[in-house]
Design an enzyme around this catalytic site. Structure first.
Site, PDB file in Angstrom:
ATOM      1  N   PHE A  96       0.796  -1.225   0.000  1.00 18.34           N
ATOM      2  CA  PHE A  96       0.000   0.000   0.000  1.00 18.34           C
ATOM      3  C   PHE A  96       0.835   1.285   0.000  1.00 18.34           C
ATOM      4  CE2 PHE A  96      -2.952  -3.131   1.870  1.00 18.34           C
ATOM      5  CZ  PHE A  96      -4.001  -3.015   0.980  1.00 18.34           C
ATOM      6  N   HIS A 209     -11.725  -4.775   1.093  1.00 19.49           N
ATOM      7  CA  HIS A 209     -10.532  -4.075   0.635  1.00 19.49           C
ATOM      8  C   HIS A 209     -10.792  -2.567   0.637  1.00 19.49           C
ATOM      9  CE1 HIS A 209      -7.266  -2.880  -2.088  1.00 19.49           C
ATOM     10  NE2 HIS A 209      -6.696  -4.024  -1.739  1.00 19.49           N
TER      11      HIS A 209
END
Length: 245
Positions: A96, A209
């Site tokens: 990320f 998610h």
């Protein structure tokens, strides 16, 4: 092909398929060595070498950076991603995370949005200015993708090539050898790793998610999941700060 690239282009992509050029913290070295000495590990390196020789642009430049910045004895939280960002300049070897100065991808923007909604204003390193999560990694957050390389513009292009064998071993090692770790499993892919974690000794948090496509949808919307406050409460309840941070 690599010889035609300037230094700026080389800096953000893989240039070697030799694991010896990918440093890790000493505590991870046995698992890493065992993997790369195995048939699957050797096949993965051969595949990477073939793709580099064919001129493929592969990210990130250091596939094992999560294991370099967060030694096993420091792991407090594990956040699982799927594979690295596949656009130039984004992937830096941490799930990320993007390098300083790079615009926030939508999923990371939602992670910060939920962090601030859940915990409000916090001192550094939470949240870190911009999208670089290096300080998270240095404070015990293992930002681990399950596949550790990808080709430019081709999401999941290296899935199933062998990285999953190593990252499954890392998840299992953390579950078996560490105490009271928080595992944050966001999305269906991350949640397939739930079977590797002994939930009797750790906190396993599951939600959709953080992608805009799923962050607000049922069954467990990411926005509003309160995983960050749950993690902090768990850590405060179960143990004093661990060595390394």
């Amino acid at each position: 092909m690599l010889d035609t690239l300037d230094d700026g282009q080389r800096a953000d992509q893989l240039t070697s398929a030799d694991p010896a050029s990918w440093p890790v913290a000493p505590g991870w070295q046995p698992q890493v060595d065992q993997f790369f000495q195995s048939p699957v590990g050797r096949q993965l390196c051969a595949f990477l070498r073939e793709r580099l020789d064919a001129g493929a642009v592969i990210f990130p430049p250091q596939p094992l950076r999560a294991l370099q910045l967060t030694p096993p004895e420091s792991v407090r939280v594990v956040i699982l991603g799927q594979d690295p960002y596949h656009r130039r300049g984004q992937a830096e070897g941490l799930a990320f995370s993007v390098p300083p100065g790079v615009a926030l991808p939508p999923s990371l923007r939602n992670i910060f949005k939920e962090l601030l909604r859940d915990l409000g204003n916090l001192p550094p390193p939470f949240p870190n200015p911009g999208g670089c999560l290096v300080q998270w990694a240095r404070h015990g957050v293992l930002l681990l993708n399950t596949c550790l390389t990808v080709e430019e513009g081709q999401a999941a292009s290296h899935a199933g090539r062998g990285w999953e064998r190593l990252t499954d071993a890392i998840i299992t090692e953390v579950s078996q050898s560490s105490a009271h770790v928080v595992f944050m499993l966001w999305g269906n892919h991350a949640q397939t790793k739930r079977a590797l974690i002994d939930a009797r000794g750790h906190l396993v948090l599951c939600a959709n998610h953080p992608s805009p496509l799923s962050a607000l949808r049922p069954p467990v919307p990411f926005i509003g999941c309160s995983h960050f406050s749950s993690a902090r409460a768990w850590r405060d309840e179960h143990m004093a700060p661990k060595q390394g941070g």
